[in-house]
Design an enzyme around this catalytic site. Structure first.
Site, short mmCIF file in Angstrom:
data_model
loop_
_atom_site.label_atom_id
_atom_site.label_comp_id
_atom_site.label_asym_id
_atom_site.label_seq_id
_atom_site.Cartn_x
_atom_site.Cartn_y
_atom_site.Cartn_z
N ILE A 20 0.83 -1.21 0.00
CA ILE A 20 0.00 0.00 0.00
C ILE A 20 0.87 1.26 0.00
O ILE A 20 0.60 2.22 -0.74
CB ILE A 20 -0.96 -0.03 1.22
CG1 ILE A 20 -2.00 -1.13 1.04
CG2 ILE A 20 -1.60 1.32 1.44
CD1 ILE A 20 -2.91 -1.36 2.25
N ASP A 69 13.49 3.23 10.33
CA ASP A 69 12.67 2.34 11.17
C ASP A 69 11.77 3.26 11.98
O ASP A 69 12.25 3.99 12.85
CB ASP A 69 13.58 1.50 12.08
CG ASP A 69 12.79 0.60 13.02
OD1 ASP A 69 11.56 0.81 13.17
OD2 ASP A 69 13.40 -0.30 13.62
N SER A 148 -7.09 0.66 9.73
CA SER A 148 -7.55 -0.58 9.11
C SER A 148 -9.01 -0.77 9.46
O SER A 148 -9.48 -0.26 10.49
CB SER A 148 -6.75 -1.76 9.68
OG SER A 148 -7.32 -2.98 9.26
N TYR A 161 -3.27 -6.51 16.70
CA TYR A 161 -3.38 -5.66 15.50
C TYR A 161 -4.59 -4.74 15.59
O TYR A 161 -4.49 -3.54 15.34
CB TYR A 161 -3.47 -6.57 14.27
CG TYR A 161 -3.50 -5.82 12.95
CD1 TYR A 161 -2.34 -5.29 12.40
CD2 TYR A 161 -4.69 -5.66 12.25
CE1 TYR A 161 -2.37 -4.61 11.19
CE2 TYR A 161 -4.73 -4.99 11.03
CZ TYR A 161 -3.57 -4.46 10.51
OH TYR A 161 -3.60 -3.79 9.31
N LYS A 165 -4.70 -0.61 15.62
CA LYS A 165 -5.35 0.18 14.58
C LYS A 165 -6.53 0.99 15.13
O LYS A 165 -6.83 2.07 14.64
CB LYS A 165 -5.80 -0.73 13.43
CG LYS A 165 -4.61 -1.36 12.68
CD LYS A 165 -3.69 -0.31 12.05
CE LYS A 165 -2.60 -0.91 11.20
NZ LYS A 165 -1.76 0.09 10.54
N THR A 193 -9.80 -5.43 2.91
CA THR A 193 -8.83 -6.46 2.51
C THR A 193 -8.19 -6.06 1.19
O THR A 193 -8.84 -6.09 0.13
CB THR A 193 -9.53 -7.83 2.37
OG1 THR A 193 -10.78 -7.64 1.72
CG2 THR A 193 -9.76 -8.46 3.72
N1 LIG Z 1 -3.15 -5.21 3.14
C1 LIG Z 1 -4.27 -5.00 3.81
O1 LIG Z 1 -5.27 -5.69 3.57
C2 LIG Z 1 -4.35 -3.93 4.86
C3 LIG Z 1 -5.61 -3.68 5.41
C4 LIG Z 1 -5.74 -2.68 6.37
C5 LIG Z 1 -4.64 -1.94 6.76
N2 LIG Z 1 -3.41 -2.21 6.22
C6 LIG Z 1 -2.29 -1.39 6.68
O2 LIG Z 1 -1.67 -0.77 5.56
C7 LIG Z 1 -0.28 -0.57 5.86
C8 LIG Z 1 0.56 -1.18 4.77
O3 LIG Z 1 0.25 -2.56 4.70
P1 LIG Z 1 0.64 -3.47 3.44
O4 LIG Z 1 -0.44 -4.43 3.27
O5 LIG Z 1 1.08 -2.61 2.32
O6 LIG Z 1 1.89 -4.25 4.09
P2 LIG Z 1 3.30 -4.69 3.45
O7 LIG Z 1 3.86 -5.64 4.42
O8 LIG Z 1 3.08 -5.11 2.03
O9 LIG Z 1 4.14 -3.35 3.46
C9 LIG Z 1 4.48 -2.73 4.68
C10 LIG Z 1 5.81 -2.02 4.55
O10 LIG Z 1 6.13 -1.46 5.84
C11 LIG Z 1 7.49 -1.68 6.07
N3 LIG Z 1 7.81 -1.68 7.51
C12 LIG Z 1 7.60 -2.67 8.41
N4 LIG Z 1 8.08 -2.32 9.60
C13 LIG Z 1 8.61 -1.08 9.46
C14 LIG Z 1 9.29 -0.19 10.33
N5 LIG Z 1 9.52 -0.50 11.61
N6 LIG Z 1 9.69 1.00 9.83
C15 LIG Z 1 9.46 1.35 8.54
N7 LIG Z 1 8.86 0.54 7.66
C16 LIG Z 1 8.44 -0.67 8.12
C17 LIG Z 1 7.82 -3.03 5.43
O11 LIG Z 1 9.19 -3.14 5.16
C18 LIG Z 1 6.95 -2.97 4.18
O12 LIG Z 1 7.67 -2.44 3.07
C19 LIG Z 1 -0.04 -1.19 7.24
O13 LIG Z 1 -0.11 -0.17 8.23
C20 LIG Z 1 -1.19 -2.17 7.38
O14 LIG Z 1 -1.50 -2.43 8.71
C21 LIG Z 1 -3.24 -3.19 5.28
#
Ligand SMILES: NC(=O)c1ccc[n+]([C@@H]2O[C@H](COP(=O)([O-])OP(=O)(O)OC[C@H]3O[C@@H](n4cnc5c(N)ncnc54)[C@H](O)[C@@H]3O)[C@@H](O)[C@H]2O)c1
Length: 257
Positions: A20, A69, A148, A161, A165, A193
């Protein structure tokens, strides 16, 4: 679709190597951002492919990668400071977030705190650093926090989680009140999702995804770009009177039972 709604805006996105965050950063280029800072713990996309910065360069938009980080406050401060090169951050997207291999009612204490250090501390540090710089530079900026649907509705398999959120949603509301007098808007986006590496690899969530898809009124998972467009709108002046909301982007899933 390409627009110019982010014209003149310097955009910083955490967790932007993958999923995302990557789509948010690339979409910012499609929507005419002035400069983009891509930030992550590693530049390599979790799902594979070319680094986000390479994709953005193709649009001719100035871009930097900043290794950060988000659970480390001084690293987040340095990230926001890097935006000074372009005149300071206008749109801060606190997107980085993690899930746990073993979440649920019996989540262990170390895992719980590790998740909170990214999903809550990291989000707070990002919002604080951006707000400080926006105030110092007199910018009416926009801060977007990644929540989320799991922060609006609970699930037994994601106790930690969902707790994190839910905190992000309320952080957006409280920060909106604190920063509104300075013209700074703070909103959360709550994806449903979305088809990313995180979704496909999170135990419990991955197995539940097909069931979610079938129950979603639009009958499909979301695409990362669709979150990117929602964030672009919140970052742009098109949403100039919107602050303190949690914008649900879930294909209608939370509207049905
Ligand atoms: N995919 C879904 O369905 C979904 C749904 C609701 C919310 N989200 C939220 O969207 C956001 C992105 O999720 P995604 O699905 O793209 O996940 P992803 O795992 O594909 O990408 C997350 C990125 O965050 C980075 N990351 C992890 N820990 C980190 C840290 N300590 N410092 C900096 N970067 C860090 C990872 O390296 C990765 O590149 C998250 O906050 C997740 O909770 C995702």
């Amino acid at each position: 679709m390409n627009t110019n709604i982010l014209q003149g805006k310097v955009v910083v996105v955490t967790g932007a190597a993958s999923g995302i965050g990557r789509a948010i950063a690339i979409n910012a280029a499609k929507h005419g951002a002035k400069a983009i800072i891509v930030s992550d713990i590693s530049e390599t996309p979790r799902e594979g492919g070319t680094p986000t910065t390479h994709e953005i360069e193709a649009f001719g938009v100035p871009v930097r990668f900043h290794k950060t980080d988000v659970s480390q406050r001084e690293q987040v401060d340095a990230l926001v400071e890097a935006a000074a090169e372009f005149g300071g951050v206008d749109v801060m997207v606190a997107n980085a977030g993690i899930t746990l291999r073993a979440d649920g009612a019996d989540v262990n204490e170390d895992d719980f705190h590790r998740l909170m250090s990214v999903n809550l501390d990291g989000t707070l540090f990002s919002a604080q650093a951006a707000a400080r710089q926006m105030k110092a530079r007199g910018k009416a900026g926009s801060i977007v926090l990644m929540a989320s649907m799991g922060g609006l509705s609970g699930a037994g398999m994601t106790v930690a989680y969902s707790t994190s959120k839910g905190g992000v949603v309320l952080m957006a509301k409280a920060m909106a009140d604190a920063l509104g007098p300075d013209g700074i808007r703070v909103n959360a986006v709550a994806p449903g999702t979305i088809d990313t590496h995180l979704l496909r690899t999170s135990p419990g969530i991955a197995e539940a995804a097909e069931g979610f898809r079938q129950r979603t009124p639009l009958r499909r998972l979301g695409r990362p770009e669709e979150i990117g467009d929602a964030v672009a709108w919140l970052g742009s002046d098109l949403s100039s009177y919107v602050t303190g909301i949690a914008l649900l982007v879930d294909g209608g899933l939370l509207s049905v039972i």
